[in-house]
Design an enzyme around this catalytic site. Structure first.
Site, short mmCIF file in Angstrom:
data_model
loop_
_atom_site.label_atom_id
_atom_site.label_comp_id
_atom_site.label_asym_id
_atom_site.label_seq_id
_atom_site.Cartn_x
_atom_site.Cartn_y
_atom_site.Cartn_z
N ASP A 1 0.81 -1.22 0.00
CA ASP A 1 0.00 0.00 0.00
C ASP A 1 0.85 1.27 0.00
OD1 ASP A 1 0.93 -0.47 2.57
OD2 ASP A 1 -1.03 -0.98 3.38
N ASN B 1 -7.58 -3.00 14.53
CA ASN B 1 -8.96 -3.34 14.16
C ASN B 1 -9.02 -4.55 13.22
OD1 ASN B 1 -7.98 -2.30 11.80
ND2 ASN B 1 -9.48 -0.66 11.57
N HIS C 1 -7.23 -4.96 10.42
CA HIS C 1 -6.98 -4.72 8.99
C HIS C 1 -5.68 -5.37 8.53
CE1 HIS C 1 -4.86 -0.57 9.77
NE2 HIS C 1 -3.95 -1.48 9.54
#
Ligand code: F6R
Length: 240
Positions: A67, A135, A137
């Protein structure tokens, strides 16, 4: 899913690096999928140490990163392109031409995602390095991202913006969007090494390893992959 619990971050980093080094030694043309963030920094330091001491070569290795933040150019010191040079590539004999990240400053994000997806179709990762968000991800695939997603433009959640603000002068400087490989692009890897440390990740680690397989915890999809090794310190493993 194989889970290796280590005493601390240092041992986690050594163990994870050894897995990657063995893959490169067996296949000098290996394709490495790479991650940024705090989790793999020690892993990368061990890879650099091994390269310098034992001569493991990355001359013919190719890489694809997960990313990149939208709006940051590759020379911005908070961009993931910069991070990869500073934390790994500059310490290896890798040819920078063989390293790939989504371009965060591309004028057309959709076109850039299409370019990256086409590239990934030709570059199946021999190993994909991952970290996990608090969370759950993976990459920037936030909760409720479909499991069949490919590289896409992501609006970062408040949770992720807050987690990542430690790297920036102020929370206002954290980009609000990123380009991220999708879950399908991650799952195409032949093998996956997940590095996790710290108590703040314990709940996410539980969801990944023992929780229900659901987009609400993106990392839980890894239970469906045949070759995943989770290397985590005992604090991250404390709820298992
Ligand atoms: C980084 C990435 C993220 C991080 C995750 C954990 O390229 O894709 O999913 O792996 O946010 O970050 P750290 O390791 O900083 O806790």
């Amino acid at each position: 899913m194989k889970v290796i619990v280590t005493e601390n971050y240092e041992e986690m980093s050594e163990k994870a690096a050894q897995i990657i080094i063995d893959i490169v030694k067996n296949n000098p043309n290996a394709i490495l999928g790479l991650a940024t963030g705090s989790s793999p920094v020690g892993t990368y330091q061990n890879m650099i140490k091994d390269h310098k001491e034992n001569g493991t070569s990355y001359k013919n290795v190719k890489t694809v990163n997960l990313d990149e933040y939208v709006g940051l150019t590759a020379d911005h010191d908070q961009s993931y392109a910069y991070f990869m040079r500073a934390n790994l590539f500059d310490g290896l004999d890798i040819d920078l031409k063989n390293t790939n990240l989504p371009c965060g400053s591309a004028p057309d994000a959709k076109k850039e995602c299409d370019r990256y997806n086409a590239l990934l179709e030709t570059m199946k990762q021999d190993v994909q390095v991952l970290g996990i968000g608090s969370n759950g991800h993976i990459g920037f695939n936030e909760p409720d991202t479909p499991f069949d997603s490919v590289t896409h433009l992501v609006d970062l959640t408040e949770n992720t913006i807050k987690d990542n603000s430690r790297m920036f002068a102020s929370i206002d400087d954290v980009p609000r969007q990123a380009l991220s490989m999708g879950i399908k692009n991650i799952m195409q890897a032949k093998s996956i090494v997940m590095v996790v440390s710290g108590k703040n990740k314990a709940k996410a680690v539980y969801g990944m390893v023992k929780g229900e397989i659901t987009p609400a915890c993106p990392a839980s999809v890894l239970q469906l992959h045949p070759f995943v090794t989770v290397v985590c310190d005992k604090e991250a493993a404390s709820l298992l």
